[in-house]
Write an enzyme that holds these catalytic residues in place. Sequence first.
Site, PDB file in Angstrom:
ATOM      1  N   ARG A 164      -7.426  -0.454   1.287  1.00 12.68           N
ATOM      2  CA  ARG A 164      -7.891  -1.751   0.774  1.00 12.68           C
ATOM      3  C   ARG A 164      -8.326  -1.646  -0.692  1.00 12.68           C
ATOM      4  O   ARG A 164      -8.318  -2.643  -1.414  1.00 12.68           O
ATOM      5  CB  ARG A 164      -9.033  -2.265   1.652  1.00 12.68           C
ATOM      6  N   LYS A 166       0.853  -1.198   0.000  1.00 16.04           N
ATOM      7  CA  LYS A 166       0.000   0.000   0.000  1.00 16.04           C
ATOM      8  C   LYS A 166       0.881   1.237   0.000  1.00 16.04           C
ATOM      9  O   LYS A 166       1.731   1.408   0.874  1.00 16.04           O
ATOM     10  CB  LYS A 166      -0.894   0.001   1.238  1.00 16.04           C
ATOM     11  N   LYS A 215      -9.816  12.980   8.234  1.00 16.02           N
ATOM     12  CA  LYS A 215      -9.230  12.584   9.506  1.00 16.02           C
ATOM     13  C   LYS A 215      -9.214  13.756  10.484  1.00 16.02           C
ATOM     14  O   LYS A 215      -9.195  14.923  10.074  1.00 16.02           O
ATOM     15  CB  LYS A 215      -7.778  12.122   9.305  1.00 16.02           C
TER      16      LYS A 215
END
Length: 497
Positions: free
Chosen positions: A347, A261, A273
């Site tokens: 992901r 990643k 965030k």
Amino acid sequence: MTSYSLRNASPAKSRADAVVVGVVTGPSGPTVAPGGQDVAKAYGRKLAPLLSALGVTGKAGETVKVPTSGTISSPMLVLVGLGSDPDHLAVRRAAGNAARSVTNAASVAVALPADTPELVRAAAEGYALGAYSFTTYKASGPSKSPGEVVVLSPVARKKDAIAAFEEGQVIAGAVARTRDLVNTPPNDLRPPSFADTIADIVKERGRGGKVTIQVLDETQLAELGCGGLLGVGSASDAPPRLVTLTYTPKGAKRHLALVGKGITFDSGGLSIKPAASMHEMKSDMAGAAAVLNATFAIADLGLPLQVTTYAALAENMLGGSAMRPGDVITIHGGTTVEVLNTDAEGRLVLADALVLATEQKPDAILDVATLTGAMVVALGDKVSGVMGGDDVVADVLSAARTAGEDFWPMPIPEQMSERIHTTKIADLSQHDWIRWGGGLFAAAFLREFTAGLPWAHLDIAGPSFNSGGPAGHVSSGGTGVAVSTLVEFARAFAEEK
């Protein structure tokens, strides 16, 4: 640049500016460890009261510097604690502590336990990693480091010890490059420049087996239908890249695929965030940095297996073109995914890369990612999680023990497979809002893209970046975690029949 060498010589007679000797704890008090016997002999009966007066205990992490006043040839003695029963892990950590305690020395002799190849490698690798510093952006320039470090060993002339010493240098170099990439500010390491940096390394490599590189830009990714990379990178003016490294030595009988990643900065996207934790999100590409540099190390060591490595690089930003919660994207290969949280972006880029990896039909796949805060909650910030097929997980854990890195097996319960299929409008849900088991959910999601091949997922979200002070051979900032474990896995995997 510091040069490293391996010699069979007495530490008491070394004229290095500093001599490093280990101290172990014992029932009768601290004693000098193997490797430093000549120094203990030179001090004779004065040694025990000296250690007592200085408060030396031999506990792991302890370092004490002592002017020798001519007792030995070197003007400075550095005592480092090894604990009660030192092994190669203790030696590696002690060597790292010693490296940080020695300043303004032109030369250093390391006389820690080093009478086996394993200990020779630990001493050399530990010192090199402990000496690491990232000073690229400091006006003062590079920190002062010794011009020469000599590892002293009674087996210095044996071929297996020499090989272990050289291997320690290769691993330390790969870890240091990984740390450099992780520590680089996100304005200077965006997907295109990250890919260019790796291409430069490939071009400049002067040792080991040949590594080739392919870099796919946003147009090529669109042609391949890589909706994960394109969706995550859609709001950034620095478009995504997919870097593929290939190492194919003659006679290779096994094929390992590595996937990393590489989110060069993670704002969280529209699911933004909290500001307090965002500045460290330059480290969200640590998985990609690890698999890329592990590949270079594998090639430098000439390990006899084919390795194909995929680094999925994107920047997760906000903007009018940003991926939205509720969007449906199509991963390479055709699987559709409903996006519910744009801060669960890793992901998605991994999914594209995993499918591409499976198309090469490797014998095993390992993916490495700073994937979930849930894994940090579960295991803390010093232990990585590993999930996947039982055999592959067991091999990763074995490699990690040899490498001296802390990994812990985690399950993928059946209910996680149920949770990733709860969407009513796509093949898979990328996320759900159940509080528990987020790291396990992510692993179950990734498994959907592995085509049933032997696979393990390494979640390094905690240990990849050290917000505190250095300890042992582990630096502050980027740590380079997983590089050594991947190399050890590759070595054992190549030898399996």
